[in-house]
Design a protein around this motif. Structure first.
Motif, mmCIF file in Angstrom:
data_model
loop_
_atom_site.group_PDB
_atom_site.id
_atom_site.type_symbol
_atom_site.label_atom_id
_atom_site.label_comp_id
_atom_site.label_asym_id
_atom_site.label_seq_id
_atom_site.Cartn_x
_atom_site.Cartn_y
_atom_site.Cartn_z
ATOM 1 N N TYR A 78 14.411 -16.204 -6.218
ATOM 2 C CA TYR A 78 13.048 -16.588 -6.570
ATOM 3 C C TYR A 78 12.391 -15.602 -7.538
ATOM 4 O O TYR A 78 11.709 -15.982 -8.468
ATOM 5 C CB TYR A 78 12.204 -16.730 -5.296
ATOM 6 N N ARG A 79 12.599 -14.317 -7.299
ATOM 7 C CA ARG A 79 11.931 -13.290 -8.095
ATOM 8 C C ARG A 79 12.776 -12.749 -9.260
ATOM 9 O O ARG A 79 12.351 -11.824 -9.940
ATOM 10 C CB ARG A 79 11.502 -12.138 -7.199
ATOM 11 N N ILE A 80 13.935 -13.307 -9.472
ATOM 12 C CA ILE A 80 14.788 -12.836 -10.564
ATOM 13 C C ILE A 80 14.182 -13.264 -11.899
ATOM 14 O O ILE A 80 13.939 -14.448 -12.124
ATOM 15 C CB ILE A 80 16.230 -13.382 -10.434
ATOM 16 N N GLU A 81 13.935 -12.291 -12.753
ATOM 17 C CA GLU A 81 13.360 -12.589 -14.058
ATOM 18 C C GLU A 81 14.372 -12.433 -15.182
ATOM 19 O O GLU A 81 14.165 -12.931 -16.281
ATOM 20 C CB GLU A 81 12.152 -11.685 -14.309
ATOM 21 N N ASP A 82 15.459 -11.717 -14.906
ATOM 22 C CA ASP A 82 16.452 -11.451 -15.938
ATOM 23 C C ASP A 82 17.826 -11.358 -15.269
ATOM 24 O O ASP A 82 17.971 -10.699 -14.239
ATOM 25 C CB ASP A 82 16.101 -10.129 -16.627
ATOM 26 N N ILE A 83 18.806 -12.000 -15.865
ATOM 27 C CA ILE A 83 20.162 -12.002 -15.314
ATOM 28 C C ILE A 83 20.711 -10.585 -15.186
ATOM 29 O O ILE A 83 21.542 -10.310 -14.328
ATOM 30 C CB ILE A 83 21.087 -12.883 -16.196
ATOM 31 N N ASP A 84 20.221 -9.653 -16.002
ATOM 32 C CA ASP A 84 20.681 -8.259 -15.918
ATOM 33 C C ASP A 84 20.440 -7.675 -14.527
ATOM 34 O O ASP A 84 21.174 -6.791 -14.087
ATOM 35 C CB ASP A 84 19.997 -7.394 -16.975
ATOM 36 N N GLU A 85 19.406 -8.177 -13.842
ATOM 37 C CA GLU A 85 19.144 -7.714 -12.473
ATOM 38 C C GLU A 85 20.323 -8.042 -11.564
ATOM 39 O O GLU A 85 20.666 -7.265 -10.674
ATOM 40 C CB GLU A 85 17.874 -8.359 -11.917
ATOM 41 N N LEU A 86 20.942 -9.187 -11.783
ATOM 42 C CA LEU A 86 22.101 -9.583 -10.981
ATOM 43 C C LEU A 86 23.319 -8.734 -11.320
ATOM 44 O O LEU A 86 24.123 -8.409 -10.448
ATOM 45 C CB LEU A 86 22.417 -11.059 -11.188
ATOM 46 N N GLU A 87 23.448 -8.390 -12.593
ATOM 47 C CA GLU A 87 24.553 -7.523 -13.009
ATOM 48 C C GLU A 87 24.480 -6.191 -12.260
ATOM 49 O O GLU A 87 25.498 -5.647 -11.842
ATOM 50 C CB GLU A 87 24.504 -7.275 -14.522
ATOM 51 N N MET A 88 23.255 -5.677 -12.083
ATOM 52 C CA MET A 88 23.080 -4.371 -11.433
ATOM 53 C C MET A 88 23.512 -4.392 -9.969
ATOM 54 O O MET A 88 23.933 -3.379 -9.441
ATOM 55 C CB MET A 88 21.629 -3.900 -11.553
ATOM 56 N N ILE A 89 23.409 -5.551 -9.314
ATOM 57 C CA ILE A 89 23.831 -5.607 -7.909
ATOM 58 C C ILE A 89 25.273 -6.081 -7.766
ATOM 59 O O ILE A 89 25.781 -6.193 -6.655
ATOM 60 C CB ILE A 89 22.895 -6.481 -7.051
ATOM 61 N N GLY A 90 25.931 -6.350 -8.881
ATOM 62 C CA GLY A 90 27.332 -6.760 -8.835
ATOM 63 C C GLY A 90 27.537 -8.145 -8.248
ATOM 64 O O GLY A 90 28.447 -8.364 -7.447
ATOM 65 N N TYR A 91 26.731 -9.097 -8.682
ATOM 66 C CA TYR A 91 26.776 -10.441 -8.111
ATOM 67 C C TYR A 91 28.169 -11.068 -8.180
ATOM 68 O O TYR A 91 28.553 -11.830 -7.295
ATOM 69 C CB TYR A 91 25.748 -11.354 -8.782
ATOM 70 N N GLU A 92 28.943 -10.755 -9.215
ATOM 71 C CA GLU A 92 30.273 -11.374 -9.361
ATOM 72 C C GLU A 92 31.201 -10.994 -8.206
ATOM 73 O O GLU A 92 32.043 -11.789 -7.804
ATOM 74 C CB GLU A 92 30.894 -10.998 -10.700
ATOM 75 N N ASP A 93 31.046 -9.782 -7.687
ATOM 76 C CA ASP A 93 31.861 -9.368 -6.525
ATOM 77 C C ASP A 93 31.589 -10.271 -5.330
ATOM 78 O O ASP A 93 32.481 -10.538 -4.526
ATOM 79 C CB ASP A 93 31.576 -7.917 -6.149
ATOM 80 N N TYR A 94 30.361 -10.740 -5.198
ATOM 81 C CA TYR A 94 29.997 -11.649 -4.115
ATOM 82 C C TYR A 94 30.444 -13.076 -4.430
ATOM 83 O O TYR A 94 31.075 -13.733 -3.604
ATOM 84 C CB TYR A 94 28.481 -11.628 -3.883
ATOM 85 N N PHE A 95 30.103 -13.557 -5.630
ATOM 86 C CA PHE A 95 30.405 -14.942 -5.998
ATOM 87 C C PHE A 95 31.901 -15.227 -6.001
ATOM 88 O O PHE A 95 32.317 -16.346 -5.740
ATOM 89 C CB PHE A 95 29.837 -15.257 -7.380
ATOM 90 N N PHE A 96 32.696 -14.235 -6.328
ATOM 91 C CA PHE A 96 34.142 -14.443 -6.436
ATOM 92 C C PHE A 96 34.906 -13.624 -5.398
ATOM 93 O O PHE A 96 36.073 -13.309 -5.591
ATOM 94 C CB PHE A 96 34.612 -14.135 -7.866
ATOM 95 N N GLY A 97 34.230 -13.323 -4.275
ATOM 96 C CA GLY A 97 34.830 -12.534 -3.211
ATOM 97 C C GLY A 97 35.386 -13.393 -2.092
ATOM 98 O O GLY A 97 35.641 -14.597 -2.265
ATOM 99 N N GLN A 98 35.537 -12.785 -0.935
ATOM 100 C CA GLN A 98 36.163 -13.447 0.204
ATOM 101 C C GLN A 98 35.170 -14.028 1.202
ATOM 102 O O GLN A 98 35.573 -14.581 2.217
ATOM 103 C CB GLN A 98 37.089 -12.464 0.921
ATOM 104 N N GLY A 99 33.889 -13.916 0.900
ATOM 105 C CA GLY A 99 32.886 -14.481 1.788
ATOM 106 C C GLY A 99 32.352 -15.798 1.250
ATOM 107 O O GLY A 99 32.886 -16.373 0.302
ATOM 108 N N VAL A 100 31.282 -16.271 1.860
ATOM 109 C CA VAL A 100 30.580 -17.475 1.432
ATOM 110 C C VAL A 100 29.228 -17.028 0.894
ATOM 111 O O VAL A 100 28.543 -16.208 1.510
ATOM 112 C CB VAL A 100 30.372 -18.451 2.609
ATOM 113 N N CYS A 101 28.834 -17.568 -0.253
ATOM 114 C CA CYS A 101 27.528 -17.267 -0.830
ATOM 115 C C CYS A 101 26.600 -18.453 -0.623
ATOM 116 O O CYS A 101 26.987 -19.595 -0.879
ATOM 117 C CB CYS A 101 27.644 -16.982 -2.326
ATOM 118 N N LEU A 102 25.406 -18.158 -0.166
ATOM 119 C CA LEU A 102 24.345 -19.150 -0.058
ATOM 120 C C LEU A 102 23.208 -18.640 -0.940
ATOM 121 O O LEU A 102 22.655 -17.579 -0.678
ATOM 122 C CB LEU A 102 23.894 -19.306 1.397
#
Length: 142
Positions: A78-102
């Motif tokens: 909801y509060r994400i204003e720039d995709i760079d914020e997601l890069e900083m938390i390493g979103y790809e490790d979650y999206f393409f990891g072994q868990g489920v993303c909601l």
């Protein structure tokens, strides 16, 4: 697929049923207006993954991690204003990891959502009652 619910408990149950079917590596995108029941649905989804921990919306933290039958990575964009914020938390490790993303408010970051993500829309229709919801699940972006 479309589901109609008439109470918070039924919305929770729909989340639970979908969570029971979730598999590691899947991304579920959850969209809907404020107050429509995304967090209620998320609580049921987590329960379906065997998570007993109290589920809250990660509005200010962006992501909450939970352990159940497999990890659940619960995002709130909801509060994400720039995709760079997601890069900083390493979103790809979650999206393409072994868990489920909601991912709540996934429509705010659709450019980074994997193409094989499942999209869930929750909508109200006050003409059918205050607690009425229609939950739509699709294999492609809504």
């Amino acid at each position: 697929m479309c589901y109609e619910t008439l109470s918070e408990e039924q919305t929770l149950e729909q989340g639970y049923q979908l969570g029971k079917q979730a598999r590691a590596g899947e991304v579920y995108c959850l969209i809907g207006d404020l107050g429509v029941g995304k967090t209620v649905f998320s609580k049921g989804f987590a329960k379906g993954l065997g998570i007993e921990e109290h589920i809250t919306s990660p509005t200010f933290t962006i992501i909450q991690e939970y352990e159940g039958n497999m990890p659940l990575y619960h995002f709130d964009m909801y509060r994400i204003e720039d995709i760079d914020e997601l890069e900083m938390i390493g979103y790809e490790d979650y999206f393409f990891g072994q868990g489920v993303c909601l991912v709540e408010w996934a429509n705010n970051v659709k450019e980074v959502i994997p193409k094989n993500a499942k999209w869930i829309s929750i909508e109200k229709d006050l003409t059918k009652g205050f607690d009425y919801r229609i939950i739509t699940v699709k294999e492609k972006m809504l």
